[in-house]
Design an enzyme around this catalytic site. Structure first.
Site, PDB file in Angstrom:
ATOM      1  N   ARG A 177      -4.367 -22.488  11.223  1.00 18.47           N
ATOM      2  CA  ARG A 177      -4.495 -21.800  12.324  1.00 18.47           C
ATOM      3  C   ARG A 177      -4.719 -22.610  13.696  1.00 18.47           C
ATOM      4  O   ARG A 177      -4.625 -22.022  14.716  1.00 18.47           O
ATOM      5  CB  ARG A 177      -5.611 -20.626  12.068  1.00 18.47           C
ATOM      6  CG  ARG A 177      -5.846 -19.712  13.276  1.00 18.47           C
ATOM      7  CD  ARG A 177      -6.306 -18.148  12.933  1.00 18.47           C
ATOM      8  NE  ARG A 177      -7.101 -18.482  11.602  1.00 18.47           N
ATOM      9  CZ  ARG A 177      -8.561 -18.895  11.555  1.00 18.47           C
ATOM     10  NH1 ARG A 177      -8.855 -19.451  12.765  1.00 18.47           N
ATOM     11  NH2 ARG A 177      -9.295 -19.008  10.472  1.00 18.47           N
ATOM     12  N   ASP A 184       4.986 -15.625  35.282  1.00 19.05           N
ATOM     13  CA  ASP A 184       5.913 -15.332  34.227  1.00 19.05           C
ATOM     14  C   ASP A 184       7.329 -15.845  34.538  1.00 19.05           C
ATOM     15  O   ASP A 184       7.667 -15.012  35.514  1.00 19.05           O
ATOM     16  CB  ASP A 184       5.582 -13.990  33.573  1.00 19.05           C
ATOM     17  CG  ASP A 184       6.557 -13.549  32.403  1.00 19.05           C
ATOM     18  OD1 ASP A 184       7.593 -14.156  32.357  1.00 19.05           O
ATOM     19  OD2 ASP A 184       6.133 -12.556  31.811  1.00 19.05           O
TER      20      ASP A 184
HETATM   21  C1  PLP Z   1       9.931 -10.027  26.853  1.00 14.70           C
HETATM   22  C2  PLP Z   1       8.902 -10.220  27.923  1.00 14.70           C
HETATM   23  C3  PLP Z   1       7.742 -10.636  27.777  1.00 14.70           C
HETATM   24  C4  PLP Z   1       6.910 -10.316  26.472  1.00 14.70           C
HETATM   25  O1  PLP Z   1       7.482 -11.115  25.444  1.00 14.70           O
HETATM   26  P1  PLP Z   1       7.600 -10.993  24.001  1.00 14.70           P
HETATM   27  O2  PLP Z   1       7.893 -12.392  23.515  1.00 14.70           O
HETATM   28  O3  PLP Z   1       8.554  -9.817  23.594  1.00 14.70           O
HETATM   29  O4  PLP Z   1       6.290 -10.715  23.306  1.00 14.70           O
HETATM   30  C5  PLP Z   1       6.806 -10.838  28.670  1.00 14.70           C
HETATM   31  N1  PLP Z   1       7.539 -11.073  29.981  1.00 14.70           N
HETATM   32  C6  PLP Z   1       8.628 -10.849  30.158  1.00 14.70           C
HETATM   33  C7  PLP Z   1       9.179 -10.979  31.692  1.00 14.70           C
HETATM   34  C8  PLP Z   1       9.607 -10.648  29.254  1.00 14.70           C
HETATM   35  O5  PLP Z   1      10.800 -10.257  29.734  1.00 14.70           O
END
Ligand code: PLP
Length: 406
Positions: free
Chosen positions: A64, A191
């Site tokens: 972990r 992001d």
């Molecule tokens: C898909 C996505 C997520 C979430 O990611 P997962 O791997 O599905 O948990 C977060 N931010 C963006 C911009 C995404 O396209």
């Protein structure tokens, strides 16, 4: 910066995708990074235990807390993001939730753009609220609204995406970073899933931390779920410690697939950029298309910002098919190469209608209120032949009943 990621960061991007993060000396002189499939790690005795727990040696202890295959993938991503370090999680949402929990405590405040990933908004608005963390949503691209939303002494994080889903809005990251950092103690998380480190490197543009859903382009083959966080060594290490508490880790098999996917990241993304540009330009001229959203088009509201901070515009296009939900559904049902599926960024082209997939549970009016048009289609280009994809889209448009032949 870790020694490995640091030295590799000086080589060209394409070389880093292949070699960064991976140990040179491998069992049996294997060329590829092995999958170390173990839940726990053995110690030789009391002396080694003492060396480990007193920090004199670096080694694994329990699954972990870490795994060498996962660590190799982390160091490769750090080298691509230009970060001191990176940490991997079992999904993009695991990366985001663990990071938010690491930073926030009751009484603090988060600012995020209103078009952030739906589950990120849900996490902040519905769950963190329970822990007395407040959130303010600001419109994408509105730096003045962002400035007005930051509360000195309370705001801890600003979260933005760029480009966003589904309209591919591009935040002016240097301007956002400058605004955020005028306030003490506020960190900017970007992001960057839709851009990938091939097209955009937010840390170089002023962000403190970068998140990727590696499920998308970084893995790139629609066969794994993973999420990453890149940034300074100290903060990444603290978040890794919380991953060990929450158990939001990535397994070594998926880490191996991610390493394998990353080796072709640049090849794939450059091709996806080129296909998307070509297809976006073609869609913009098509009589059945009302509007195209792609940052590589001069008609996109953020084209200038995107051109200044990105080296490519990505592989996702959104567009509105004339004739509303029914016409868009006929079109999507008629397409033969792209698969109808959520997600994006893999080698297979995927197509979806936000109105009946991501936003299915909302009414037409609720969708309209948040700007989701009934005829909206999102296309994520894979690496198939662009001309064949174009011909496929053309035949699907021709199959819409009542379509006036030009
Ligand atoms: C898909 C996505 C997520 C979430 O990611 P997962 O791997 O599905 O948990 C977060 N931010 C963006 C911009 C995404 O396209």
């Amino acid at each position: 910066m870790s020694k490995d990621a640091g030295s590799k960061a000086r080589s060209a991007f394409g070389t880093r995708t292949v070699h960064s993060g991976e140990a040179r000396r491998r069992p049996s002189n294997a060329v590829t990074e092995p999958i170390v499939c173990t839940a726990t790690y053995a110690f030789s005795g009391r002396a080694e235990l003492a060396d480990h727990f007193e920090g004199r040696i670096e080694r694994e202890e329990y699954g972990r807390y870490g795994n060498p295959t996962v660590r190799a993938a982390e160091q490769k991503i750090a080298a691509l993001d230009g970060a001191e370090d990176a940490v991997l999680f079992g999904s993009g949402m695991a990366a985001i939730s663990t990071t938010l929990l690491a930073f926030l405590k009751a009484g603090q405040h988060v600012v995020m753009t209103s078009d952030c990933y739906r589950r990120t908004r849900q996490l902040v608005a519905s769950y963190l609220e329970r822990f007395e963390v407040e959130a303010t949503l600001v419109p994408p691209g509105d730096v003045a609204a962002l400035e007005a939303a930051i509360r000195d002494g309370e705001t801890r994080l600003v979260i933005t995406e760029s480009p966003t889903n589904p309209y591919l809005r591009v935040a002016d990251l240097p301007a956002v970073a400058e605004t955020v950092h005028r306030h003490r103690g506020v960190k900017l998380i970007v992001d960057s899933t839709f851009a990938t480190p091939v097209n955009q490197r937010p840390l170089e543009l002023g962000a403190d931390l970068v998140v990727h859903s590696c499920t998308k382009y970084l893995g790139g083959h629609n066969d794994l779920l993973a999420g990453s966080l890149s940034g300074g060594a100290g903060v990444v290490s603290a978040i890794r410690d919380l991953r060990g508490v929450l158990g939001t880790l990535l397994d070594p098999h998926s880490a191996y697939l991610l390493i394998r996917g990353l080796k072709t990241l640049e090849l794939r993304v450059l091709r996806q950029n080129a296909s998307a540009q070509k297809i976006a330009e073609w869609l913009e001229e098509h009589p059945m298309v009302e509007r195209v959203f792609y940052p590589g088009l001069a008609s996109h509201p953020d084209h200038a910002v995107a051109s200044a901070q990105m080296t490519g515009f990505g592989g996702v296009i959104s567009f509105i098919v004339k004739g509303g939900l029914d016409a868009a559904s006929r079109f999507v049902d008629g397409v033969k190469i792209p698969l109808i599926a959520p997600s994006l960024g893999g080698v297979e082209s995927l197509i979806e209608q936000p109105a009946i997939m991501s936003f299915y549970e909302l009414t037409t009016e609720e969708r309209r209120a948040i700007g989701i048009e009934e005829g909206l289609v999102r296309l994520s280009l894979g690496v198939e032949d662009a001309d064949e994809l174009l011909a496929d889209l053309g035949q699907a448009f021709d199959g819409i009943p009542g379509r006036s032949t030009p």
